[in-house]
Write an enzyme that holds these catalytic residues in place. Structure first.
Site, short mmCIF file in Angstrom:
data_model
loop_
_atom_site.label_atom_id
_atom_site.label_comp_id
_atom_site.label_asym_id
_atom_site.label_seq_id
_atom_site.Cartn_x
_atom_site.Cartn_y
_atom_site.Cartn_z
N ASP A 97 0.80 -1.21 0.00
CA ASP A 97 0.00 0.00 0.00
C ASP A 97 0.84 1.26 0.00
O ASP A 97 0.57 2.20 -0.74
CB ASP A 97 -0.95 0.00 1.22
CG ASP A 97 -0.23 -0.27 2.54
OD1 ASP A 97 1.00 -0.45 2.54
OD2 ASP A 97 -0.92 -0.32 3.58
N ASP A 100 7.43 3.99 2.73
CA ASP A 100 7.79 5.06 3.65
C ASP A 100 9.32 5.13 3.69
O ASP A 100 9.93 5.64 2.75
CB ASP A 100 7.15 4.71 5.01
CG ASP A 100 7.21 5.83 6.03
OD1 ASP A 100 8.23 6.51 6.10
OD2 ASP A 100 6.24 6.02 6.77
N PHE A 149 0.27 11.25 8.16
CA PHE A 149 -0.23 9.89 8.37
C PHE A 149 -1.51 9.73 7.56
O PHE A 149 -2.42 10.55 7.64
CB PHE A 149 -0.47 9.60 9.84
CG PHE A 149 -0.50 8.13 10.11
CD1 PHE A 149 0.68 7.44 10.34
CD2 PHE A 149 -1.69 7.42 10.08
CE1 PHE A 149 0.67 6.06 10.52
CE2 PHE A 149 -1.71 6.05 10.27
CZ PHE A 149 -0.53 5.37 10.50
N ASP A 156 -4.43 1.49 7.88
CA ASP A 156 -5.17 1.67 9.12
C ASP A 156 -4.62 2.83 9.94
O ASP A 156 -3.48 3.24 9.81
CB ASP A 156 -5.11 0.40 9.97
CG ASP A 156 -3.77 0.22 10.66
OD1 ASP A 156 -2.74 0.32 9.96
OD2 ASP A 156 -3.75 0.03 11.88
N ARG A 162 -9.36 0.74 7.56
CA ARG A 162 -8.86 0.03 6.38
C ARG A 162 -9.92 -0.11 5.30
O ARG A 162 -9.62 -0.22 4.12
CB ARG A 162 -8.39 -1.39 6.76
CG ARG A 162 -7.13 -1.44 7.59
CD ARG A 162 -6.61 -2.87 7.65
NE ARG A 162 -5.66 -3.08 8.73
CZ ARG A 162 -4.37 -2.80 8.67
NH1 ARG A 162 -3.85 -2.27 7.59
NH2 ARG A 162 -3.57 -3.04 9.69
P1 XMP Z 1 8.61 1.42 5.58
O1 XMP Z 1 9.13 2.53 6.45
O2 XMP Z 1 9.19 0.10 5.97
O3 XMP Z 1 7.09 1.40 5.97
O4 XMP Z 1 8.72 1.76 4.12
C1 XMP Z 1 6.14 0.76 5.27
C2 XMP Z 1 5.02 0.43 6.22
O5 XMP Z 1 4.78 1.51 7.16
C3 XMP Z 1 3.43 1.67 7.38
N1 XMP Z 1 3.08 3.08 7.13
C4 XMP Z 1 1.86 3.60 7.22
N2 XMP Z 1 0.67 3.04 7.52
N3 XMP Z 1 -0.39 5.14 7.28
C5 XMP Z 1 -0.45 3.82 7.55
O6 XMP Z 1 -1.52 3.32 7.81
C6 XMP Z 1 0.76 5.77 6.97
O7 XMP Z 1 0.77 6.99 6.74
C7 XMP Z 1 1.95 4.96 6.94
N4 XMP Z 1 3.25 5.24 6.67
C8 XMP Z 1 3.91 4.06 6.80
C9 XMP Z 1 2.73 0.69 6.46
O8 XMP Z 1 2.40 -0.43 7.24
C10 XMP Z 1 3.75 0.29 5.44
O9 XMP Z 1 3.59 -1.05 4.98
#
Ligand code: XMP
Length: 175
Positions: A97, A100, A149, A156, A162
């Site tokens: 999804d 980050d 966020f 979620d 979700r």
């Molecule tokens: P990384 O830092 O490993 O993170 O690239 C990926 C995971 O971080 C979560 N994530 C979010 N989940 N809203 C969310 O609900 C957000 O704004 C957000 N930013 C990061 C997500 O689980 C993703 O797979």
């Protein structure tokens, strides 16, 4: 935190998913691939994306959790991973999804390659490019998002939202 506003409407999301699927289909042409959907957040995007694909698609799932100091800097642990048969010698498309820091997908990419994927491509719906701490670059991506966020369309906030068909920005507590 509560909802600040809608970032992407349901029709904007569905239009972008359709154009991404066109890009993905152009890459695979008629060749089969294994789609690995990252749970939980990637499930809605994966479900919408694969319904547009016409090549033979096998579906599999992976899940990673972060433990230790905070959610972005903790150690990653593999909770669910496809069987070797689903990956070895296959063209694999890893679907999530949101991207980050890039740690989750870099972690899964390395494991899928180690499991024998013949080709590994990555596909994310949202990309928080400003937060990247790795050199990870997705092969297919939907929208760039600011460092807020977000929730909805699989994502979620504290376990909820979700199921929203659109994507919202959450308002930080106290603002
Ligand atoms: P990384 O830092 O490993 O993170 O690239 C990926 C995971 O971080 C979560 N994530 C979010 N989940 N809203 C969310 O609900 C957000 O704004 C957000 N930013 C990061 C997500 O689980 C993703 O797979």
């Amino acid at each position: 935190m509560d909802i600040e506003g809608v970032l992407f409407t349901e029709s904007e999301i569905q239009a972008r998913v359709g154009s991404m699927a066109h890009e993905v289909a152009g890459h695979y042409r008629d060749e089969p691939c294994t789609v690995v959907s990252v749970l939980k957040g990637g499930f809605l995007f994966t479900a919408d994306l694969i319904r547009h694909l016409t090549m033979p698609v096998s579906l599999s799932f992976a899940a990673v959790s972060s433990y230790g100091s905070g959610t972005t800097s903790g150690t990653l642990r593999l909770d669910l991973f496809p069987s070797g048969l689903e990956i070895r010698g296959r063209r694999v498309l890893l679907v999530d999804d949101i991207l980050d820091t890039g740690r989750t997908l870099a972690f899964l990419r390395d494991r899928l390659i180690a499991a024998g994927a013949r080709e590994l491509k990555t596909c994310v719906f949202l990309d928080k490019t400003s937060r990247r701490t790795t050199d990870f670059r997705p092969d297919f991506r939907g929208f760039d998002v600011p460092d807020v966020f977000v929730a909805g369309y699989g994502l979620d906030f504290a376990g909820s939202y979700r199921n929203l068909p659109h994507i919202v920005a959450m308002r930080p507590r106290g603002s």
